[in-house]
Scaffold this motif. Structure first.
Motif, mmCIF file in Angstrom:
data_model
loop_
_atom_site.group_PDB
_atom_site.id
_atom_site.type_symbol
_atom_site.label_atom_id
_atom_site.label_comp_id
_atom_site.label_asym_id
_atom_site.label_seq_id
_atom_site.Cartn_x
_atom_site.Cartn_y
_atom_site.Cartn_z
ATOM 1 N N UNK A 50 50.961 38.185 44.812
ATOM 2 C CA UNK A 50 51.159 38.130 43.360
ATOM 3 C C UNK A 50 52.640 38.221 43.006
ATOM 4 N N UNK A 51 53.317 39.171 43.650
ATOM 5 C CA UNK A 51 54.723 39.414 43.319
ATOM 6 C C UNK A 51 55.591 38.206 43.646
ATOM 7 N N UNK A 52 55.422 37.649 44.846
ATOM 8 C CA UNK A 52 56.295 36.543 45.226
ATOM 9 C C UNK A 52 55.966 35.254 44.496
ATOM 10 N N UNK A 53 54.709 35.046 44.156
ATOM 11 C CA UNK A 53 54.364 33.872 43.337
ATOM 12 C C UNK A 53 55.129 33.896 42.028
ATOM 13 N N UNK A 54 55.176 35.071 41.400
ATOM 14 C CA UNK A 54 55.890 35.205 40.131
ATOM 15 C C UNK A 54 57.388 34.975 40.307
ATOM 16 N N UNK A 55 57.954 35.510 41.377
ATOM 17 C CA UNK A 55 59.400 35.341 41.619
ATOM 18 C C UNK A 55 59.734 33.870 41.835
#
Length: 887
Positions: free
Chosen positions: A16-21
């Motif tokens: 989730x975190x890296x998709x957003x970044x």
């Protein structure tokens, strides 16, 4: 001091975190003005109604591997995303929604219904785009397109008008596939054929007038009347018969050609005609001709100038031409007609008969050949160019065997029916003069359709301002055929079009070669003068573990979203890549995916091991044999990985990555490192393997590299893909592999002879080569550490091998004394059983590999695997038999 990585890899928060970044930083955005070489792919646009299934997951994983790899190789990568409006499917979804309110689309009217569809699209459509992002798809999401957006709609009108003005689009009354449920025409490709248990009804058609007494009677029902018997699988269509056809050389019917028959139940006179296309062996050799309801009969009817009598409504019910059967459903009518034929003595007999029945690909309704006014594209002149382009090598299929499939279909292509009788879609840009429509069929002139990019103000023929647009919409695949250039701004000459067309590669499934690939080839060459893509990679289907096609009815559907929840996205992606062997369907099962989740854990633990190491002062220039060996092995593996990705052998690249990281790096080099480690070499290898893994496993590699602070905050995805180095070492890394053979052999002997892992062994090495013995003696501690040995002995002469297990490695022999480690009598009995089992296995393998059927039809890789099993089995039998004799 380095921080420690968490003990376990938890993928969900990381993903989730890296998709957003990635999305926030715009790492996947491509600009047309760039000094980097362009690389472009267009996504096969999923239906806006869809959700992620296994086919999408495989297709987009492979595309993403290539996109991320090319980005890391320094290309200006545009992976164009978007969705298809999916005319019939979307209309069905919205119709079901409004049906909950007790309404039909006709109650709303066309304009309000289309508004409803757009409302649905805004609220619920495009769910699959979010799911693709979750898969890690590195598309240029800022450029997302929709086949009904303003720009693409303009491109569709432009293409239609150009083709019409060139004489490649026409309108005609023609027999097409009709879905009574969806009330629309379907192309041949949208009809799915299923073998069905049906019947063959033999019906007697009496002569319209008695034949002369001297005339031979070809077909006579015992004791009463004369006539011609015909066999049919669809008795309801006989109401539209306009002739009976026989072969001109069929002796049974030669004298009857030109005579008249009386159509049973209707009492309409129809002629007996001759045609060499009639199959003399089918049924009675006499066939009914129904030009308005059978594709072959339509051609017969045109050739013989027979009338066309339509007996169906658009709902599949009988119309006014069906006389007393009017209003009945077509299948109800079939039962009624059979009953009446039997009652009136016209039904001769009924036989079981298997036949192929066409069904609508959307709603599974049995389709009906139906005569209606439709728009068509003349495909033959377009297909000739598209076929020639592939034959000339301007576009290439991978694997190459699909070239023949494509060529066969293109060579036999039929005109493409592009009109659909639904409301959702690109409305055909043709208008009709209303006064002219009223005159149709009368003496007055009829104005031709007005095909225009814009709404015309008046009829150019008669000047009338009373105009009405065609109510049909275009086949969804018409807009999809323009996708590689319409998404780049065509018909305008945009910078994107100049930079990224033709696209570099298309990755898609074999099931839409004809629906989509062939049509994109035709349209690309027609409007752009170049093929739309240079390479076409065709992947197979994803099936269950038993090789069966996934279906809800079988209950064997595997949901990608559930799999990603359970095992993590990286493990799922890597599994798909490993199994994507060209020409072989992907057989997916949860245990296989779980195995690659364990691979994620292996990568994570290797990184944790590196982080846990204390600082080291060893110079990078001081390389042990083990360091030289791992650097050479990595260079060799990296070259194979690169060749695999470049050649669309994603499976080979993934397997090489797996084998190197798990077995070569972790199982061996990290084990060596417990005795002797160069942190600088380990750091270099770890960094490069993570970068090589990134296209396959983007989330875990990003997380580890960011944690190790090797990327200075930048994504690993915009770092460079590693390049194989050419090493020229003075040492001999081959010696390391010799040591590995010894360690493996000793571990094998330990396992084959039932020696517990905690028990220390005292092996003896007989080494003929002086130089090799000298090096191995220097590595005595390494061998003992890795094999749990003590008092390792080196000897020149081979010892007497009583009560020992033996393993030969060419000019090096290993002996393992067993006394004191195992009960010798018990061990002899165990070996007897084990040897017997191995001999039985050997017999089975020999029988299998002596079978010509297996050798000729099995996959070559499977045959090679079986031969290797046979060799391994023979070696093991020989080794255990020797041990048994020694005991």
């Amino acid at each position: 001091m380095k921080r420690e990585l968490p003990k376990a890899y938890e993928p969900h928060e990381v993903e989730r975190r890296w998709s957003e970044v990635w999305l926030k930083e715009g790492y996947f955005h491509a600009e047309p003005k760039s000094s980097k070489p362009p690389f472009c792919m267009v996504i096969p646009p999923p239906n806006v109604t869809g959700s992620l299934h296994m086919g999408h997951a495989l297709n987009n994983t492979l595309q993403d591997i290539l996109a991320r790899y090319k980005r890391m190789k320094g290309f200006n990568v545009l992976w164009m995303p978007g969705t298809d409006h999916a005319g019939i499917a979307t209309q069905n979804v919205v119709e079901r929604d409004i049906a909950k309110e007790g309404k039909k689309r006709q109650d709303l009217g066309r304009e309000r219904f289309i508004e409803k569809v757009w409302e649905w699209k805004g609220q619920s459509g495009g769910q699959i785009i979010h799911q693709l992002k979750r898969l890690g798809a590195s598309c240029d999401w800022k450029r997302e397109r929709f086949t009904m957006d303003e720009g693409l709609s303009r491109a569709v009108r432009e293409a239609f008008v150009r083709l019409y003005n060139k004489g490649l689009i026409y309108r005609d009354l023609y027999l097409i596939n009709w879905c009574p449920r969806c009330k629309t025409a379907l192309s041949d490709l949208e009809v799915e054929h299923h073998e069905t248990n049906g019947h063959l009804w033999f019906v007697r058609y009496p002569f319209a007038s008695p034949l002369p007494l001297a005339f031979p009677e070809p077909c006579r029902r015992a004791g009463e009347g004369v006539g011609v018997r015909v066999a049919t699988t669809r008795p309801e269509t006989m109401l539209g018969d306009t002739a009976v056809a026989v072969h001109p050389e069929d002796e049974r019917y030669k004298g009857l050609i030109g005579k008249k028959l009386l159509l049973p139940l209707v009492n309409r006179e129809i002629p007996i005609i001759s045609d060499p296309r009639v199959d003399k062996e089918f049924g009675t050799g006499a066939v009914k001709v129904t030009p308005a309801h059978d594709f072959n009969d339509f051609i017969f009817g045109n050739d013989h100038k027979l009338p066309r009598i339509n007996i169906f409504t658009d709902e599949g019910r009988m119309n006014e031409n069906a006389v007393s059967f009017q209003g009945l459903d077509r299948f109800e009518c079939r039962k009624k007609i059979v009953e009446e034929l039997e009652q009136q003595g016209f039904l001769e007999k009924v036989e079981p008969h298997k036949l192929s029945v066409g069904h609508c690909y959307r709603c599974r309704t049995v389709v009906e050949p139906y005569l209606s006014m439709q728009w068509f594209v003349k495909t033959k002149p377009l297909a000739e160019k598209a076929l020639q382009a592939v034959q000339d090598g301007k576009a290439r299929f991978f694997p190459d065997n699909w070239t023949k499939t494509y060529a066969n279909w293109m060579g036999e292509i039929k005109d493409w029916c592009v009109s659909r009788q639904i409301w959702w879609g690109h409305r055909i840009p043709a208008w009709y003069c209303i006064p002219s429509l009223k005159l149709r069929g009368g003496k007055g002139g009829i104005c031709p359709p007005i095909v225009s990019r814009d709404i015309p103000k008046k009829c150019p023929t008669c000047g009338s301002t009373e105009l009405e647009q065609d109510s049909d919409v275009l086949d969804t695949w018409f807009s999809s055929a323009l996708w590689p250039f319409s998404t780049l701004g065509w018909p305008d000459q945009t910078e994107e079009l100049k930079t990224f067309y033709p696209t570099s590669v298309l990755i898609t499934g074999f099931d839409i070669i004809f629906f989509w690939v062939a049509r994109m080839m035709m349209m690309g060459l027609e409007f752009m003068g170049e093929v739309p893509f240079k390479d076409i990679y065709i992947h197979a289907l994803v099936r269950d573990a038993q090789g069966q096609k996934m279906s809800k009815s079988k209950g064997n559907v595997i949901d990608p979203l559930t799999i990603m929840d359970q095992f993590g996205t990286d493990a799922f992606r890597f599994t798909l890549a490993v199994l994507a062997v060209p020409g072989r369907d992907v057989k997916l099962s949860e245990p296989v995916i779980e195995g690659y989740r364990n691979f994620c854990n292996k990568i994570w633990n290797a990184a944790r091991f590196f982080v846990s190491l204390p600082p080291q002062e060893i110079s990078r220039e001081i390389l042990s044999d083990y360091d030289q060996w791992i650097l050479q092995k990595w260079a060799s593996s990296l070259a194979k990985i690169t060749r695999g990705i470049e050649g669309y052998r994603f499976d080979e690249a993934a397997k090489e990555l797996y084998d190197f990281f798990w077995h070569t790096l972790c199982d061996w080099y990290l084990e060596f490192s417990k005795v002797r480690l160069n942190q600088s070499v380990f750091s270099e290898i770890l960094d490069e393997t993570l970068r090589a893994l990134h296209p396959f496993m983007p989330f875990i590699t990003e997380e580890i590299c960011q944690f190790l602070n090797q990327k200075e905050g930048l994504s690993i995805g915009i770092e460079s893909f590693p390049t194989p180095k050419q090493w020229d070492f003075e040492g001999e890394p081959r010696r390391v592999e010799r040591l590995m053979e010894i360690v493996t052999a000793l571990r094998t002997l330990r396992g084959e002879n039932g020696i517990q892992a905690a028990q220390e062994i005292q092996p003896i090495l007989s080494v003929e080569e002086r130089e090799e013995r000298h090096w191995l003696e220097g590595e005595k501690g390494m061998i003992e550490k890795m094999t749990r040995s003590c008092s390792l002995q080196f000897v020149s002469a081979k010892p007497v091998s009583k009560k020992m297990a033996h393993y030969s490695l060419g000019r090096l022999d290993l002996y393992l004394p067993l006394e004191g480690l195992v009960d010798l009598e018990t061990e002899k009995k165990r070996l007897e059983k084990e040897i017997q089992k191995l001999n039985e296995l050997g017999d089975r393998l020999h029988k299998k590999l002596s079978d010509p059927g297996f050798l000729n039809h099995a996959d070559p890789e499977l045959v090679a695997e079986e031969r290797q099993k046979q060799r391994t089995n023979v070696e093991k039998v020989e080794r255990l038999s020797e041990t048994y004799r020694n005991l």
